[in-house]
Write a protein that holds these residues in place. Structure first.
Motif, PDB file in Angstrom:
ATOM      1  N   GLU B 383       0.844  -1.203   0.000  1.00 25.51           N
ATOM      2  CA  GLU B 383       0.000   0.000   0.000  1.00 25.51           C
ATOM      3  C   GLU B 383       0.879   1.254   0.000  1.00 25.51           C
ATOM      4  O   GLU B 383       0.451   2.316  -0.451  1.00 25.51           O
ATOM      5  CB  GLU B 383      -0.899   0.036   1.245  1.00 25.51           C
ATOM      6  N   GLN B 385       2.869   4.611   0.989  1.00 25.67           N
ATOM      7  CA  GLN B 385       2.419   5.807   1.706  1.00 25.67           C
ATOM      8  C   GLN B 385       0.932   6.083   1.469  1.00 25.67           C
ATOM      9  O   GLN B 385       0.327   6.862   2.191  1.00 25.67           O
ATOM     10  CB  GLN B 385       3.247   7.016   1.275  1.00 25.67           C
ATOM     11  N   ALA B 386       0.364   5.421   0.459  1.00 25.38           N
ATOM     12  CA  ALA B 386      -1.072   5.608   0.192  1.00 25.38           C
ATOM     13  C   ALA B 386      -1.937   4.822   1.183  1.00 25.38           C
ATOM     14  O   ALA B 386      -3.168   4.841   1.082  1.00 25.38           O
ATOM     15  CB  ALA B 386      -1.389   5.175  -1.233  1.00 25.38           C
ATOM     16  N   VAL B 387      -1.302   4.167   2.146  1.00 23.10           N
ATOM     17  CA  VAL B 387      -2.053   3.367   3.113  1.00 23.10           C
ATOM     18  C   VAL B 387      -3.004   4.236   3.946  1.00 23.10           C
ATOM     19  O   VAL B 387      -3.970   3.733   4.516  1.00 23.10           O
ATOM     20  CB  VAL B 387      -1.097   2.547   4.015  1.00 23.10           C
ATOM     21  N   TRP B 388      -2.753   5.561   3.988  1.00 22.32           N
ATOM     22  CA  TRP B 388      -3.662   6.430   4.750  1.00 22.32           C
ATOM     23  C   TRP B 388      -5.097   6.318   4.209  1.00 22.32           C
ATOM     24  O   TRP B 388      -6.058   6.495   4.956  1.00 22.32           O
ATOM     25  CB  TRP B 388      -3.188   7.897   4.714  1.00 22.32           C
ATOM     26  N   ASN B 389      -5.208   6.005   2.895  1.00 20.40           N
ATOM     27  CA  ASN B 389      -6.545   5.844   2.302  1.00 20.40           C
ATOM     28  C   ASN B 389      -7.319   4.728   3.013  1.00 20.40           C
ATOM     29  O   ASN B 389      -8.535   4.801   3.169  1.00 20.40           O
ATOM     30  CB  ASN B 389      -6.432   5.479   0.817  1.00 20.40           C
ATOM     31  N   ILE B 390      -6.584   3.699   3.414  1.00 17.56           N
ATOM     32  CA  ILE B 390      -7.207   2.573   4.126  1.00 17.56           C
ATOM     33  C   ILE B 390      -7.465   2.946   5.576  1.00 17.56           C
ATOM     34  O   ILE B 390      -8.543   2.714   6.113  1.00 17.56           O
ATOM     35  CB  ILE B 390      -6.291   1.326   4.048  1.00 17.56           C
ATOM     36  N   TYR B 391      -6.449   3.564   6.212  1.00 15.48           N
ATOM     37  CA  TYR B 391      -6.596   3.932   7.619  1.00 15.48           C
ATOM     38  C   TYR B 391      -7.752   4.917   7.829  1.00 15.48           C
ATOM     39  O   TYR B 391      -8.437   4.876   8.841  1.00 15.48           O
ATOM     40  CB  TYR B 391      -5.309   4.576   8.147  1.00 15.48           C
ATOM     41  N   ALA B 392      -7.898   5.846   6.874  1.00 15.01           N
ATOM     42  CA  ALA B 392      -8.910   6.900   7.050  1.00 15.01           C
ATOM     43  C   ALA B 392     -10.304   6.438   6.615  1.00 15.01           C
ATOM     44  O   ALA B 392     -11.273   7.153   6.842  1.00 15.01           O
ATOM     45  CB  ALA B 392      -8.498   8.138   6.266  1.00 15.01           C
ATOM     46  N   ALA B 393     -10.381   5.275   5.977  1.00 14.22           N
ATOM     47  CA  ALA B 393     -11.682   4.810   5.473  1.00 14.22           C
ATOM     48  C   ALA B 393     -12.454   4.068   6.564  1.00 14.22           C
ATOM     49  O   ALA B 393     -11.846   3.481   7.465  1.00 14.22           O
ATOM     50  CB  ALA B 393     -11.461   3.886   4.283  1.00 14.22           C
ATOM     51  N   ILE B 537      -0.591   3.614  13.559  1.00 13.39           N
ATOM     52  CA  ILE B 537      -0.326   3.966  12.168  1.00 13.39           C
ATOM     53  C   ILE B 537       1.174   4.206  11.956  1.00 13.39           C
ATOM     54  O   ILE B 537       1.821   4.823  12.781  1.00 13.39           O
ATOM     55  CB  ILE B 537      -1.162   5.202  11.773  1.00 13.39           C
ATOM     56  N   ILE B 539       2.633   5.693   9.247  1.00 13.22           N
ATOM     57  CA  ILE B 539       3.024   6.673   8.215  1.00 13.22           C
ATOM     58  C   ILE B 539       3.064   8.067   8.818  1.00 13.22           C
ATOM     59  O   ILE B 539       2.489   8.295   9.839  1.00 13.22           O
ATOM     60  CB  ILE B 539       2.059   6.652   7.004  1.00 13.22           C
TER      61      ILE B 539
END
Lengths: 254, 539
Positions: B383, B385-393, B537, B539
């Motif tokens: 994922e 650095q784009a993993v925030w998309n998952i964390y924030a979803a 998290i 990141i």
């Protein structure tokens, strides 16, 4: 009515205390500006607010529910744009928005209508089938903003959302923030451009070294700092203890 | 050309290359300095040379050493050409496994560096990075060369290998510039089909590379170089080898080929500078995947119990696997493993069915286990650095795990079928054996997918570097080791059938019982770990 209540929240990363004993609340129909120098804890505070980070101490209540114990519920109600958002560059713009809409469980027709409207409004129409890898920084920022607003959140948390945006798009985003506010959706908004903060935000919170050092409207902050009639920039520099910038420049020039 | 700027640039690029590979403090602190690389290379040659000489003079039987006499010159002749080929192959492999974000040369665009300085620095850094290859070859041949009284030929080989190293590095440098431009134009015109072609070609190159470095094929290639080097004297890349081969025939010919080699290196350098000047700034690629107006995708993928959010993550990961250049290495794994298995299976006797099954099971299960384990344990870290998309979803850790597991399981099952077809072709098992192997394959796929996810959530590596790992070094070591152990433990009861032939049903049941237990335990610990990951998290 307070939609968000932050009570004595602290968060550290090892030795570093990013946020210390922070408390504030956000009501519906207001735009709250979070200001502070680099490393003052703004981004950490925003991540705590949306449930991406868990506080070490204190509580965050969103719409009456504890964010730390039920982060999924909080995330469902929030639209979040992090600072320099990284998107999935192997997806096209439309695939990315479609992906986000599905994560929020949007209905197919609603999804289609909203995505089309946003793409048109932010001048991304015609580029939506290209891979995000080929997008400019501004286009990526627009996609992140659309993704945050797509599910009509109850609270918006935007970390420097106007970065890299062209003037027209920046204006549209500002108008959207005000539209959301008028519909009862508050925004927590961080920026380093103090003129923007003054123009957009109803209330400002200034953070410094992980703590809140001042809170109020721009005028109230000027009064508190004893600088009535001066600019917000001067108030900010005074509150954050920045020494004479002219001296710094002179020293660099030598 | 400013030599100091070239040297500094080469140092920086070498550091970038080595740190991008995250090989730990020894590599990042010490081996990223050119002179320490040189010291290590010389030490490697000396140590290997000493060991080789000691082996030849004291330990190896005289019959063996005398049988090798004569082949020594052939080996020394092959080293320069083998060096060029190895550097070019490794260079291509490095380019292919690089993430797109890291494959440009943005930094040098605004620094006051000329194209020739950049190419010289980059070529030098490639030479530093790959200098271990000729050092290994030369170290291994030093002892026998001294033993057989051929130090002068060895010296010629060493000098020409250095030239070959630069030839290989110049070719890689040219390829970098050309591929940047060609791929940009190609994708612009071809869109989705271009991505598919790229994926296919990348997998092909990776499979070719992996197979080429298997022991038998290396010996074959080296032999072929020596056999054909004279016949293909007109091909410039073999001139360094010809200089070595003719070293014992007077001065004129070796000197001629050495000078020709240097001239060829200069021409390649000039071409590389020319390409870099022409294609200095990489063109941003904008690939249009679809020209039709937007139509939202259906919310589910049609598998019962899979929610729309899980379907969305599944589809996103599938696109990641097929569209990201650096992901092709994972798709190449089944082809490489299947080819290795085919080579091994072709050597197994088809005389006794039971013995064959016992020999076949590890050959069949280990590739499945490795493929699924690698896919699964890298699935979270990829994922980036784009993993925030998952964390924030608004998704639960369980939903993320389900989506990740689904992709690994489906690809693993497809690979299991492919392996079974290959086995049927080579070993001709009975229908009951095929059914058994199929079920065993499915169980291992599920085990590895769930255990791999534990490793993925416990040791994720979200850093985006030149060659991202997606899982920490410790994680990958633990994951690979335990992944293979799990597959073998599961198969143990069925393998015991060779000794307890009357207990087939009981042993089969025991195998599936072990498999189910491993799956359940893995899933449970993975769930716990995923919750922890979501709370902390990275990141």
């Amino acid at each position: 009515m307070d939609l968000l209540q932050v009570n004595n929240v602290s968060k550290g990363f090892g030795e570093l205390k990013a946020v210390t004993d922070v408390s504030f609340s956000v009501e519906s129909r207001e735009v709250v500006g979070l200001l502070g120098p680099n490393g003052s804890g703004k981004s950490t505070m925003m991540k705590l607010t949306v449930g991406v980070l868990k506080p070490d101490a204190g509580t965050i209540q969103m719409l009456g529910s504890d964010v730390a114990s039920n982060p999924t519920n909080a995330k469902m109600n929030v639209g979040f744009v992090p600072e320099s958002p990284r998107l999935y560059e192997f997806l096209t713009g439309i695939e990315y928005l479609d992906f986000v809409a599905e994560l929020y469980g949007l209905d197919r027709t609603v999804k289609q209508d909203r995505i089309s409207e946003f793409l048109k409004a932010l001048d991304l129409e015609g580029r939506e089938n290209e891979l995000i890898h080929g997008y400019s920084q501004g286009m990526k920022q627009k996609l992140a903003i659309i993704a945050a607003m797509l599910h009509r959140p109850k609270i918006l948390v935007l970390d420097e959302p106007l970065n890299a945006l062209d003037p027209k798009s920046a204006r549209i985003v500002k108008e959207l923030i005000h539209k959301f506010r008028d519909e009862g959706v508050p925004t927590i908004f961080s920026t380093h451009v103090l003129e923007i903060a003054e123009a957009i935000c109803d209330r400002l919170i200034i953070m410094y070294q992980g703590r809140i050092i001042a809170e109020g409207t721009a005028e109230q902050l000027k009064t508190k700092a004893g600088s009535t009639g001066s600019t917000l920039e001067e108030v900010f520099l005074k509150l954050t203890g920045t020494s004479d910038t002219r001296e710094i420049v002179e020293a660099l020039w030598r | 050309m400013r030599t100091r700027a070239v040297y500094r640039l080469a140092t920086v690029l070498t550091k970038s290359q080595l740190r991008g590979n995250q090989r730990g403090r020894i590599f990042t602190r010490w081996l990223s300095k050119p002179y320490t690389i040189l010291v290590v290379d010389v030490s490697l040659i000396c140590v290997l040379g000493f060991l080789g000489y000691a082996a030849f003079s004291s330990y190896l039987p005289p019959d063996f050493t005398s049988a090798l006499q004569g082949t020594e010159i052939q080996g020394l002749t092959a080293i320069p050409t083998a060096t060029s080929f190895a550097v070019i192959l490794l260079g291509i492999l490095g380019e292919l496994s690089q993430s797109i974000q890291s494959s440009n040369t943005d930094l040098v665009n605004w620094l006051p560096i000329s194209p020739s300085e950049y190419v010289a620095g980059s070529t030098l850094s490639l030479a530093y990075t790959y200098s271990f290859l000729p050092s290994l070859f030369l170290g291994a041949s030093l002892g026998p060369a001294i033993f057989f009284g051929q130090p002068n030929v060895w010296l010629a080989s060493a000098i020409m290998s250095a030239v070959s190293l630069l030839i290989g590095a110049c070719v890689v440098e040219m390829l970098r510039s050309i591929t940047n431009r060609i791929s940009s134009s190609f994708y612009k015109r071809s869109g989705r089909s271009g991505i598919i072609v790229r994926l296919g070609l990348t997998i092909l190159v990776l499979v070719f590379f992996q197979l080429l470095f298997s022991g038998q094929i290396i010996v074959y290639v080296l032999h072929a170089i020596v056999q054909t080097v004279e016949a293909v004297w007109f091909i410039p890349v073999v001139w360094p080898s010809l200089a070595v081969q003719t070293a014992s025939e007077g001065l004129l010919l070796p000197l001629l080929f050495a000078l020709l080699s240097l001239a060829f290196t200069s021409v390649l350098f000039g071409l590389a500078v020319n390409f870099r000047t022409r294609y200095w700034i990489p063109v941003p690629v904008s690939i249009k995947i679809n020209s039709k107006p937007y139509q939202p995708t259906s919310t589910k993928i049609g598998i019962p119990g899979v929610t729309s959010a899980e379907s969305a993550i599944f589809r996103k990961d599938l696109r990641s696997l097929t569209r990201r250049r650096e992901m092709a290495r994972f798709l190449a794994i089944p082809f490489v493993l299947a080819a290795s298995m085919a080579i091994s299976l072709s050597q197994i006797s088809t005389a006794s069915g039971s013995a064959n099954l016992a020999a076949t099971i590890p050959l069949y299960l280990i590739p499945i286990a490795v493929f699924c384990e690698v896919l699964s344990m890298t699935s979270i870290g990829q994922e980036g650095q784009a993993v925030w998309n998952i964390y924030a979803a608004p998704i639960e850790p369980k939903q993320l795990l389900k989506a990740k597991m689904l992709l690994t399981t489906l690809l693993g099952i497809a690979f299991t079928f492919a392996m079974l077809i290959a086995i049927t072709f080579f070993v001709s098992p009975s229908a009951s054996d095929i059914a058994l192997l199929l079920c065993l394959g499915f169980i291992v796929v599920l085990e590895e997918a769930s255990f791999g996810l534990y490793v993925a959530t416990k040791f994720p590596d979200f850093r985006e570097t030149v060659r991202s790992r997606y899982v920490t070094i410790w994680g990958s070591m633990i994951g690979m080791f335990l992944g293979i152990v799990i597959a073998l433990v599961t198969a143990t009861p069925i393998l015991l059938e060779a000794f307890f032939s009357g207990l087939t049903i009981e042993l089969t049941a025991a195998t599936f019982f072990v498999g189910v237990i491993i799956c359940l335990v893995s899933w449970k610990v993975t769930m716990r770990q995923a919750k922890l990951m979501f709370e902390n998290i990275q990141i």
